[in-house]
Scaffold this motif. Sequence first.
Motif, PDB file in Angstrom:
ATOM      1  N   SER A  37      -3.961   2.487  27.497  1.00  0.00           N
ATOM      2  CA  SER A  37      -2.941   2.742  28.527  1.00  0.00           C
ATOM      3  C   SER A  37      -1.554   2.909  27.906  1.00  0.00           C
ATOM      4  CB  SER A  37      -2.914   1.582  29.523  1.00  0.00           C
ATOM      5  OG  SER A  37      -4.160   1.420  30.158  1.00  0.00           O
ATOM      6  N   LYS A  38      -1.508   2.891  26.569  1.00  0.00           N
ATOM      7  CA  LYS A  38      -0.253   3.059  25.832  1.00  0.00           C
ATOM      8  C   LYS A  38       0.755   1.945  26.134  1.00  0.00           C
ATOM      9  CE  LYS A  38      -0.634   8.092  25.227  1.00  0.00           C
ATOM     10  NZ  LYS A  38       0.048   9.393  25.349  1.00  0.00           N
ATOM     11  N   LYS A  39       0.228   0.726  26.363  1.00  0.00           N
ATOM     12  CA  LYS A  39       1.099  -0.445  26.521  1.00  0.00           C
ATOM     13  C   LYS A  39       1.138  -1.163  25.181  1.00  0.00           C
ATOM     14  CE  LYS A  39      -0.236  -1.008  31.373  1.00  0.00           C
ATOM     15  NZ  LYS A  39      -0.890  -1.903  32.362  1.00  0.00           N
ATOM     16  N   PHE A  40       1.997  -0.666  24.287  1.00  0.00           N
ATOM     17  CA  PHE A  40       1.955  -1.114  22.904  1.00  0.00           C
ATOM     18  C   PHE A  40       2.799  -2.359  22.629  1.00  0.00           C
ATOM     19  CE2 PHE A  40       1.496   3.702  22.375  1.00  0.00           C
ATOM     20  CZ  PHE A  40       0.117   3.630  22.429  1.00  0.00           C
ATOM     21  N   GLU A  41       3.694  -2.676  23.537  1.00  0.00           N
ATOM     22  CA  GLU A  41       4.546  -3.827  23.302  1.00  0.00           C
ATOM     23  C   GLU A  41       3.834  -5.124  23.703  1.00  0.00           C
ATOM     24  OE1 GLU A  41       8.263  -3.362  25.226  1.00  0.00           O
ATOM     25  OE2 GLU A  41       8.786  -1.504  24.193  1.00  0.00           O
ATOM     26  N   HIS A  42       4.077  -6.164  22.919  1.00  0.00           N
ATOM     27  CA  HIS A  42       3.580  -7.511  23.223  1.00  0.00           C
ATOM     28  C   HIS A  42       2.054  -7.542  23.444  1.00  0.00           C
ATOM     29  CE1 HIS A  42       7.813  -8.350  23.636  1.00  0.00           C
ATOM     30  NE2 HIS A  42       7.917  -7.543  24.704  1.00  0.00           N
TER      31      HIS A  42
END
Length: 548
Positions: free
Chosen positions: A62-67
């Motif tokens: 989902s391209k949620k790369f942070e944290h």
Amino acid sequence: MKKRKQKKGSLVGLLVRSYAAYVLLFFLGSTLWLFQSVLLYADTNHLPSLAQISKLDDHLTSKKFEHLPIDSLTTLGSFYEIFSYERGLVYTSNSKEKHPLTAKEVSVIPEFDEKYYLTWVPFKDQSGQSFSIVQRNYKDKKYIDEPIEILREEFDFLMDDQLRVISSRKPMAYTQFTERELKLMTHRFSDKYNLHRYNFTTKDGEKMALILYRPYDTEMEYKLFFSRVFTNLFLFFAICILLIFLFSYRIRRKIAKPLAILGNALETLPKNRGEEEVYVAYDGPKELVNISNTFNKISAELRESEQKRAQLEDSKRQMLADISHDLKTPITVIQGYAKAMEEGIIAEENQERYLQIIHYKASVLNDLINSFHEYSNIEHPDFSVQLKKVDFSVYLQQYWEKSYEEFALNQYPIDIELTEKSMPLLLDSAKFDRVLHNVINNFFHYNPEGTTFYFRVQKEEKQVKITLADNGVPIEPEIAAEIFNPFVTGDRARTAGNRGSGLGLAIVDKIIRLHHGQVALDTTPSAPYVKAFVITLPLADNVEDDRV
């Protein structure tokens, strides 16, 4: 007394079980601490597993790369980058550290959970020509920076001095490598970081890779490891102290508390004087349960004894009053008539009738004294019956041959049903004669002439049933309930007349019980009878008695 279902464990068993539980929990805690320490060591010094990394797929695709939710990606100097095979570097968790890589360079970085590592070894042949060999080494650990035990080695591919692939173990995607690519491939790219790669495809179809940069310097890792171990050790000792407290509390609750309850009950018992039953309710070790049960038994017996003592006192007072009344009435009549005759008050023609009255009252007085004497003998602890095996059918035939005429003389019809079946009983014939005599005498005393007396005997499976009924005067229910108690008669008023002493049926009850039988009064028998005395005696084969 109340009955409670109680546990059967012993006090020693409680102590042993509690101690064993404490030792077991201590052992389990120690084992858990050691196991947790090993896990901490593994978690501190090892890379995230492929299974752990796979859990990031939802975030990555989902391209949620942070944290990203794995601490080991960003702790102890580690950081990660997200690389697109089409667009290059798209995200880094450490903006101070950027390492521009090509798609080919990313593709040769070792993947997570690799079971081998590659080594690059340049060499020259006998002619002096340079070559390089890349070898696959299977290992028992996952770190290139740790001492490694090589399980086996396999040739992977061979290159010339231009790093072109001359020969390979299997078909390869690339035919030539750069020195930088070989360093990435063999964990020699950086003196500071160890690189690992995880490929994934986003939901919009873009192919990407997560690259983890992990420091070679593990000093901080070991500090973290020992910090966690000592934290666990502190928690372990805290749990041990808690276990000691729980062990002490359990012992106190199971032993000290019931002893306190029992102590209070012992203090209450003498003050209570048996007026109320002092009951100790306790479930626990069997020794304390037995003590509680013994105390409850003593308390119940004390209360029962006090009640019996009170009843005995009441009975004695009532008995003395009844005896005094029963003796006083005929004595008063005899004294009065005798004095009247002595003083010449009674006319000569009436003297014979008064003498008959005096004689009758003297006979009543004699019967009362005999009844009192007989009852006192029966109530004596040494009183017994002499049981012998007797055919009850023969006994009854002989008894009624002697007693039948008494009913005819007193003008009472009689209905007798006997049987010729053999009925062996353990019987004291003389004492049982007294039983029948008292019941029949009771019938004569309280029923008018013309009342039918019914006698029937039945042999049942294990006993003999004797029924003595009549259609005369019914007995009130409140009197029937205590008819076999001493001095209870068919009427409440204790007046002179044809009534007896009130001891006859009490004697009957005592003798029947000594024969292992029972006697009862049925106030609702089958018509036309209004009351029936029912006696049951066990057959001889169903009785064990050392008096036989």
